[in-house]
Design an enzyme around this catalytic site. Structure first.
Site, PDB file in Angstrom:
ATOM      1  N   HIS A 267       0.682   3.520   5.056  1.00 14.16           N
ATOM      2  CA  HIS A 267       0.815   1.927   5.807  1.00 14.16           C
ATOM      3  C   HIS A 267      -0.497   1.362   5.533  1.00 14.16           C
ATOM      4  CE1 HIS A 267       4.926   2.087   7.163  1.00 14.16           C
ATOM      5  NE2 HIS A 267       4.822   3.357   8.001  1.00 14.16           N
ATOM      6  N   CYS A 323       0.462  -2.097   2.383  1.00 12.33           N
ATOM      7  CA  CYS A 323       0.739  -3.384   2.684  1.00 12.33           C
ATOM      8  C   CYS A 323      -0.538  -3.997   3.236  1.00 12.33           C
ATOM      9  CB  CYS A 323       1.551  -3.265   4.002  1.00 12.33           C
ATOM     10  SG  CYS A 323       3.524  -2.781   3.658  1.00 12.33           S
TER      11      CYS A 323
END
Length: 389
Positions: A267, A323
């Site tokens: 992430h 991301c």
């Protein structure tokens, strides 16, 4: 957020730097500490015996160096960047800062080379890169970016790959992750599936590590100098502390001619900027396994721990499959592989990052001064050596 400093700073940064500089020089010239005893006194001798980061800070203090400003002339910007970030750092990011990066349920849709990886789930960025390199192993930087963009578009992914760098470079030159056949190498792979997290669990990050590791070893990296962090029960857990420790391992002892590689699959996040150096008001982050208790790793910290300690002549290649990763290293040059840039008819080249802010160097100077206040010159130097500053 936790403030960086617990003391009241002087009113002007130059005063801090000059005070620190004077103390460094006087201690070195007096020959009162360790190896400086055998050196001649004076500024030149003192500076020669200090770590590169301290020399940079001293040069800033004496007015011999100015921070890079992307609004300055191309030549001036290039020269100032080279002084403040001496290493050759190149980073692929899976998407722009404002975008998310896909975790693909099954990478069989990517035309990967035989034995490229374990298959199954994986990150779109990692697998697009591997497919492009499988098609053309001797590709150029611009063709690799263009091919990745086409692969992602064909598979209906909206994310746009980016390249950022510490130096100007020709995107028509051949893509490579090893500086020369004789280079000493080190590689760090971090894959976090956030096993047991609900929501937030990913599925392909461990596979991404294996896929990228195979490519890096095939490219000539020494397997004995590889470190892997994964939450799979077999490797070191990718907690915040362990990630920072591993990054310090990666850069420790680096010297001219070395080639380093970092791959992160997990992430990525955004936190409200805590020091005013982000044009969009947010710091981009790496999200460790224990982010809920230990917090995230900000882009400023990555710049400080991963980029700034490296000396001239070192090549560091980074692939960030997460991301919000476009500017996660806050590097001074960038290229976004969007349709406009790839089809504009103008030369495809890296451009100065208009949002680049070298104030992190000033914050390092403040922390260094804090260490000096607490324990003198040797405490400041030890903080640099141990990565505490």
């Amino acid at each position: 957020s936790v403030p960086i400093f617990s003391f009241t700073p002087p009113t002007h940064m130059a005063d801090i730097l000059k005070a620190l500089c004077a103390s460094c020089l006087s201690s070195a010239a007096a020959g009162d500490e360790g190896e400086n005893r055998n050196r001649a006194g004076g500024a030149e001798a003192g500076a020669a015996g200090l770590p590169p980061m301290m020399q940079t800070i001293m040069a800033l203090a004496q007015g011999q160096m100015k921070l890079p400003d992307p609004k300055s002339s191309r030549e001036e910007y290039r020269a100032r960047v080279a002084q403040t970030i001496p290493a050759d750092v190149r980073m692929f990011s899976g998407c722009k800062d404002e975008q998310t990066s896909a975790d693909v349920g099954n990478v069989s849709s990517f035309t990967l080379p035989a034995n490229a990886g374990p298959g199954g789930a994986g990150g779109a960025c990692t697998n697009a890169m591997m497919e492009a390199l499988g098609r053309n192993p001797n590709t150029t930087w611009k063709d690799l970016l263009a091919d990745m963009r086409v692969i992602l578009q064909t598979k209906k992914f909206t994310q746009v790959p980016q390249l950022s760098a510490s130096k100007e470079m020709s995107l028509s030159s051949q893509f490579q992750i090893k500086k020369s056949p004789q280079s000493r190498t080190k590689a760090l792979f971090i894959g976090i599936n956030y096993v047991g997290h609900n929501p937030g669990q990913l599925n392909g990050c461990h596979n991404d590590v294996e896929t990228m590791k195979r490519y890096v070893l095939k490219s000539g990296y020494d397997e004995s100098n590889v470190k892997i962090l994964m939450d799979d029960g077999h490797h070191t857990q990718p907690t915040k502390a362990e990630i920072i420790k591993a990054i310090k391992w990666l850069v420790q002892g680096a010297q001219d001619g070395d080639s380093l590689f970092l791959h992160y699959s997990g992430h990525g996040g955004q936190l409200k900027d805590d020091n005013g150096d982000e044009a969009d008001g947010y710091d981009e982050t790496m999200v460790p396994l224990d982010y809920q208790s230990a917090g995230q790793i900000r882009d400023d910290d990555l710049l400080k721990e991963l980029v700034l300690p490296l000396p001239q002549g070192v090549l560091l290649t980074v692939v960030m499959d997460c991301c919000h990763s476009g500017s996660i290293l806050d590097l001074p040059y960038e290229f976004t592989a969007n349709d406009a840039n790839l089809t504009s008819g103008t030369p495809i080249q890296l451009k100065p990052n208009q949002n680049f802010d070298a104030q992190v160097l000033m914050r390092v100077a403040m922390e260094l001064f804090k260490a000096y206040q607490a324990g003198g010159l040797q405490a400041a130097l030890q903080g640099l050596k141990m990565g505490q500053v």
